[in-house]
Motif scaffolding. Structure first.
Motif, PDB file in Angstrom:
ATOM      1  N   LEU A   1       0.841  -1.191   0.000  1.00 18.93           N
ATOM      2  CA  LEU A   1       0.000   0.000   0.000  1.00 18.93           C
ATOM      3  C   LEU A   1       0.882   1.249   0.000  1.00 18.93           C
ATOM      4  O   LEU A   1       0.651   2.202  -0.760  1.00 18.93           O
ATOM      5  CB  LEU A   1      -0.916  -0.028   1.220  1.00 18.93           C
ATOM      6  N   ALA A   2       1.917   1.239   0.841  1.00 14.57           N
ATOM      7  CA  ALA A   2       2.811   2.390   0.930  1.00 14.57           C
ATOM      8  C   ALA A   2       3.539   2.631  -0.386  1.00 14.57           C
ATOM      9  O   ALA A   2       3.713   3.778  -0.815  1.00 14.57           O
ATOM     10  CB  ALA A   2       3.808   2.182   2.063  1.00 14.57           C
ATOM     11  N   ARG A   3       3.957   1.551  -1.038  1.00 14.61           N
ATOM     12  CA  ARG A   3       4.695   1.687  -2.296  1.00 14.61           C
ATOM     13  C   ARG A   3       3.824   2.365  -3.349  1.00 14.61           C
ATOM     14  O   ARG A   3       4.278   3.256  -4.080  1.00 14.61           O
ATOM     15  CB  ARG A   3       5.147   0.304  -2.772  1.00 14.61           C
ATOM     16  N   THR A   4       2.559   1.951  -3.434  1.00 10.87           N
ATOM     17  CA  THR A   4       1.653   2.573  -4.400  1.00 10.87           C
ATOM     18  C   THR A   4       1.415   4.030  -4.045  1.00 10.87           C
ATOM     19  O   THR A   4       1.481   4.913  -4.914  1.00 10.87           O
ATOM     20  CB  THR A   4       0.309   1.826  -4.433  1.00 10.87           C
ATOM     21  N   ALA A   5       1.143   4.316  -2.779  1.00 14.34           N
ATOM     22  CA  ALA A   5       0.856   5.685  -2.358  1.00 14.34           C
ATOM     23  C   ALA A   5       2.023   6.617  -2.669  1.00 14.34           C
ATOM     24  O   ALA A   5       1.833   7.730  -3.176  1.00 14.34           O
ATOM     25  CB  ALA A   5       0.532   5.714  -0.867  1.00 14.34           C
ATOM     26  N   ARG A   6       3.236   6.172  -2.400  1.00 13.17           N
ATOM     27  CA  ARG A   6       4.409   7.027  -2.595  1.00 13.17           C
ATOM     28  C   ARG A   6       4.758   7.196  -4.069  1.00 13.17           C
ATOM     29  O   ARG A   6       5.493   8.125  -4.434  1.00 13.17           O
ATOM     30  CB  ARG A   6       5.613   6.470  -1.829  1.00 13.17           C
ATOM     31  N   SER A   7       4.230   6.323  -4.914  1.00 17.73           N
ATOM     32  CA  SER A   7       4.524   6.440  -6.349  1.00 17.73           C
ATOM     33  C   SER A   7       3.627   7.450  -7.047  1.00 17.73           C
ATOM     34  O   SER A   7       3.895   7.838  -8.185  1.00 17.73           O
ATOM     35  CB  SER A   7       4.358   5.076  -7.026  1.00 17.73           C
ATOM     36  N   LEU A   8       2.553   7.890  -6.369  1.00 15.01           N
ATOM     37  CA  LEU A   8       1.592   8.800  -6.991  1.00 15.01           C
ATOM     38  C   LEU A   8       2.063  10.239  -6.850  1.00 15.01           C
ATOM     39  O   LEU A   8       2.574  10.638  -5.806  1.00 15.01           O
ATOM     40  CB  LEU A   8       0.217   8.638  -6.338  1.00 15.01           C
ATOM     41  N   ASN A   9       1.885  11.014  -7.901  1.00 16.59           N
ATOM     42  CA  ASN A   9       2.323  12.405  -7.848  1.00 16.59           C
ATOM     43  C   ASN A   9       1.544  13.222  -8.868  1.00 16.59           C
ATOM     44  O   ASN A   9       0.998  12.691  -9.837  1.00 16.59           O
ATOM     45  CB  ASN A   9       3.832  12.515  -8.113  1.00 16.59           C
ATOM     46  N   GLY A  10       1.497  14.506  -8.654  1.00 18.30           N
ATOM     47  CA  GLY A  10       0.803  15.392  -9.581  1.00 18.30           C
ATOM     48  C   GLY A  10      -0.682  15.485  -9.282  1.00 18.30           C
ATOM     49  O   GLY A  10      -1.287  14.578  -8.731  1.00 18.30           O
ATOM     50  N   THR A  11      -1.264  16.603  -9.667  1.00 20.09           N
ATOM     51  CA  THR A  11      -2.687  16.831  -9.439  1.00 20.09           C
ATOM     52  C   THR A  11      -3.519  15.855 -10.241  1.00 20.09           C
ATOM     53  O   THR A  11      -3.355  15.762 -11.464  1.00 20.09           O
ATOM     54  CB  THR A  11      -3.061  18.271  -9.823  1.00 20.09           C
ATOM     55  N   PRO A  12      -4.416  15.092  -9.615  1.00 19.10           N
ATOM     56  CA  PRO A  12      -5.254  14.151 -10.360  1.00 19.10           C
ATOM     57  C   PRO A  12      -6.129  14.870 -11.380  1.00 19.10           C
ATOM     58  O   PRO A  12      -6.608  15.992 -11.151  1.00 19.10           O
ATOM     59  CB  PRO A  12      -6.108  13.503  -9.267  1.00 19.10           C
ATOM     60  N   GLU A  13      -6.334  14.220 -12.508  1.00 17.07           N
ATOM     61  CA  GLU A  13      -7.257  14.734 -13.520  1.00 17.07           C
ATOM     62  C   GLU A  13      -8.613  14.082 -13.287  1.00 17.07           C
ATOM     63  O   GLU A  13      -8.756  12.870 -13.455  1.00 17.07           O
ATOM     64  CB  GLU A  13      -6.755  14.415 -14.927  1.00 17.07           C
ATOM     65  N   VAL A  14      -9.583  14.869 -12.871  1.00 16.16           N
ATOM     66  CA  VAL A  14     -10.877  14.310 -12.489  1.00 16.16           C
ATOM     67  C   VAL A  14     -11.949  14.701 -13.487  1.00 16.16           C
ATOM     68  O   VAL A  14     -11.947  15.804 -14.042  1.00 16.16           O
ATOM     69  CB  VAL A  14     -11.293  14.756 -11.066  1.00 16.16           C
TER      70      VAL A  14
ATOM     71  N   LEU B   1      -4.540   9.447 -11.886  1.00 18.13           N
ATOM     72  CA  LEU B   1      -3.409   9.863 -11.065  1.00 18.13           C
ATOM     73  C   LEU B   1      -2.109   9.448 -11.739  1.00 18.13           C
ATOM     74  O   LEU B   1      -1.958   8.294 -12.159  1.00 18.13           O
ATOM     75  CB  LEU B   1      -3.488   9.236  -9.667  1.00 18.13           C
ATOM     76  N   ALA B   2      -1.178  10.384 -11.826  1.00 20.18           N
ATOM     77  CA  ALA B   2       0.118  10.091 -12.423  1.00 20.18           C
ATOM     78  C   ALA B   2       0.944   9.218 -11.487  1.00 20.18           C
ATOM     79  O   ALA B   2       0.892   9.354 -10.270  1.00 20.18           O
ATOM     80  CB  ALA B   2       0.861  11.380 -12.721  1.00 20.18           C
ATOM     81  N   VAL B   3       1.712   8.305 -12.088  1.00 19.64           N
ATOM     82  CA  VAL B   3       2.567   7.389 -11.342  1.00 19.64           C
ATOM     83  C   VAL B   3       3.995   7.580 -11.825  1.00 19.64           C
ATOM     84  O   VAL B   3       4.236   7.955 -12.975  1.00 19.64           O
ATOM     85  CB  VAL B   3       2.127   5.919 -11.542  1.00 19.64           C
ATOM     86  N   GLU B   4       4.940   7.330 -10.959  1.00 19.60           N
ATOM     87  CA  GLU B   4       6.353   7.392 -11.364  1.00 19.60           C
ATOM     88  C   GLU B   4       6.582   6.588 -12.644  1.00 19.60           C
ATOM     89  O   GLU B   4       5.909   5.606 -12.905  1.00 19.60           O
ATOM     90  CB  GLU B   4       7.235   6.838 -10.236  1.00 19.60           C
ATOM     91  N   ARG B   5       7.548   7.027 -13.416  1.00 20.91           N
ATOM     92  CA  ARG B   5       7.935   6.374 -14.667  1.00 20.91           C
ATOM     93  C   ARG B   5       6.919   6.609 -15.780  1.00 20.91           C
ATOM     94  O   ARG B   5       6.892   5.897 -16.779  1.00 20.91           O
ATOM     95  CB  ARG B   5       8.173   4.872 -14.489  1.00 20.91           C
ATOM     96  N   GLY B   6       6.031   7.601 -15.601  1.00 19.64           N
ATOM     97  CA  GLY B   6       5.134   7.975 -16.689  1.00 19.64           C
ATOM     98  C   GLY B   6       3.862   7.177 -16.788  1.00 19.64           C
ATOM     99  O   GLY B   6       3.054   7.412 -17.694  1.00 19.64           O
TER     100      GLY B   6
END
Length: 601
Positions: free
Chosen positions: A379-392, A544-549
């Motif tokens: 859960l932590a790994r996924t949460a920390r990989s998210l970045n940038g303002t979500p497009e809703v 939601l954007a994730v690391e590595r594009g």
């Protein structure tokens, strides 16, 4: 535990109390420390000890609990109640300036009494194995708190009140499922080590019954199964009530009920919350206000506690998406928690600005979230990989004052947005017999209707007495009409425990908006007070954007629908309880109403 920490331009912080400082006495007009934050800080250290087995955390928790119980009244007519504020020198301030409810703060049950019960219950569960003498003291103080509650809310058990015609329990603490939920978390924890404590068990059962009576709405109907936090309003949900579903999930193991209400809140409402722009502090009834750590952590805990009971992994996946808020997946697009220092911002304003102060409440709830993440590395790994303002792409709100008016229809502006139980969103329209309001659908609304359909939800002030009806239609480019429904403008019922005549709340029209509609029109036959028109797409999304594009997308179905997936986008569809229904991909993309899907590409 100081209440506030103001940030200077150089990044340093100054601890301050509440209200104004008297330089001569060193006292604040409220105080330096408060029972709410002392309670929750103790829970931080109790949970940290349980997770990491550091005895220093246990020692800190002990001293915080001693401080907390110092604030509890031990005799007299207010025995068991809690003083809210303490000054830097230890003096207690029973009556704060500006005046707060309650005044004096130890004159009745309160939110700080509920949180004291929460802290005492969790501490009993921890100290029972290591310190019988201290545990006996904590049990004594928990029972003292129950004495206060038995004089107040528990003494009203079985009494029902009315809120705009809706039955609401008269025995929740301070009229709130929010406060009651936090107390239930403590009562449930205490019962894990004291299963024969009949007094605690009875309080738990009765409070859980009250919370269970507070859900509102349904799939596709505002507020989508959320547990309403306050008996005084059928129009206001706020993030401070977010632990009520966690409480029901935990209590269900003892009471055998309440799980359905918890599932509806976390598995139906929370996905709609995320696709509306994130964990706003309030829906009143339009989503708005800042986003705060308290509301985010409450969502995480409620999702995880409910998943523990249902076994639904989809709820844990949702919790990871919510937790991304701390690491940059938020309206500011920036991390709001610093793992090196624990500093957590005091909130994100609706326009994306950060409030860089760092008060006790924000720090506490961030740390509670981090303790939970540290116990679930995936859960932590996924949460920390998210970045940038979500497009809703979620619900859309069309203001009535910007619509085309004709006949007996005019824009009006209230003296105050706050009604005592809800908020007007700017101006509204008052229409009499024959008055017409026409909303022209913009490009985003047209796209939602054509992509998968949408429903219309007028936000009206429905009066207690009869006020006539309003006829709603969709209009296509050729002028052809499709009847969407007729709404009663009155008959909301007696205000009861609410402060305002009638209720301001979105009401769903029965017929979905047909493809090809370019406008929605209402004709009044009575007194129509119209604030907004809410459009709810059959599928709302948050990307939601994730690391590595890469990206993760949450899809939420308010009606049976198909997902608009792009090549390479795959994932799973889940029921509201988090149980997997099946894959989501180009070959299989249907979702039933009330389900959600999480996909990656």
């Amino acid at each position: 535990m100081w209440t506030y920490a103001d940030r200077a331009e150089d990044g340093t912080f100054t601890r301050i109390g509440g209200g104004d400082l008297d330089a001569a006495t060193g006292h604040w007009s409220q105080g330096a420390y408060n029972a709410d934050d002392i309670s929750r800080t103790a829970i931080v250290f109790l949970r940290a000890h349980s997770a990491f087995r550091d005895n220093a955390d246990l020692a800190t928790a002990r001293e915080l609990l001693r401080t907390l119980t110092y604030l509890q009244v031990t005799s007299g007519q207010n025995a068991g109640n809690v003083v809210l504020w303490m000054q830097p020198d230890g003096a207690l301030n029973r009556s704060a300036i500006p005046i707060e409810l309650l005044d004096p703060s130890d004159s009745d049950e309160s939110y700080w009494l509920a949180r004291t019960v929460w802290a005492l219950g969790e501490s009993i569960a921890v100290f029972a194995a290591v310190d019988p003498d201290f545990t006996a003291f904590l049990v004594e103080r928990l029972h003292l708190a129950l004495t206060a509650l038995e004089r107040a809310s528990l003494g009203r058990y079985g009494q029902w009140d009315s809120a705009d015609g809706v039955p609401v329990p008269g025995w929740v603490i301070a009229g709130g499922a929010d406060a009651t939920g936090e107390a239930v978390l403590g009562l449930a924890a205490a019962l894990t080590v004291r299963p024969d404590d009949e007094r605690v068990a009875q309080a738990l059962d009765r409070y859980a019954e009250g919370i269970e009576a507070m859900p509102s709405g349904a799939v596709g109907v505002w507020p989508f199964g959320a547990i309403m936090p306050w008996t005084g309003s059928q129009s206001l949900w706020h993030a401070w009530g977010g632990l009520a579903p966690a409480a029901l999930a935990v209590a269900s193991a003892v009471t055998g009920r309440g799980l359905d209400a918890a599932v509806a809140d976390v598995g139906v409402f929370t996905p709609q919350l995320l696709t509306s722009g994130g964990p706003h502090n309030a829906w009143s009834p339009v989503p708005g206000e800042s986003q705060i750590a308290y509301g985010v952590q409450s969502r995480i805990e409620s999702l995880l506690r409910t998943a523990d009971v249902t076994g639904g992994e989809g709820l844990r996946e949702l919790a990871a998406l919510v937790a991304g808020w701390f690491f940059g997946a938020n309206p500011a697009g920036e991390p709001v928690y610093d793992p090196a220092t624990g500093v957590t911002v005091d909130g994100i304003e609706p326009d994306g600005r950060l409030n860089r102060n760092s008060g006790a409440e924000s720090t506490i709830h961030a740390l509670l979230a981090m303790i939970a993440l540290d116990q679930d590395r995936d859960l932590a790994r996924t949460a920390r990989s998210l970045n940038g303002t979500p497009e809703v792409h979620g619900m859309q709100w069309l203001p009535a004052e910007s619509a085309q008016l004709s006949g007996d229809a005019a824009v009006v502006t209230p003296e105050s947005a706050w009604t005592g139980e809800s908020n007007w969103r700017g101006s509204s329209v008052l229409a009499g017999d024959g008055g017409t309001v026409r909303f022209t659908l913009d490009a985003e609304a047209l796209a939602a209707v054509s992509a998968g359909g949408a429903t219309a939800h007028p936000l009206i002030h429905r009066l207690a007495e009869d006020a006539g009806v309003a006829h709603w239609s969709a209009i296509d480019a050729a002028g052809a009409r499709t009847v969407l429904g007729t709404l009663e403008l009155g008959g909301a019922g007696d205000p009861g425990v609410t402060e305002w005549d009638g209720v301001l709340r979105p009401v769903r029209l029965d017929v979905p908006i047909p493809a090809g509609a370019v406008a929605i029109e209402v004709i009044a036959e009575g007194r129509l007070e119209l604030d907004e028109l809410m459009l709810l797409p059959a599928v709302t999304t948050a990307e939601l954007a994730v690391e590595r594009g890469d990206s993760l997308t949450l899809h939420v179905a308010s009606a049976d629908a198909k997902l608009a997936l792009v090549p390479g986008q795959t994932g799973s569809v889940y029921r509201a309880d988090g149980m997997r229904v099946g894959p989501a991909n180009r070959g299989r993309r249907s979702v039933p109403a009330g389900a959600f899907a999480i996909t990656r590409r």
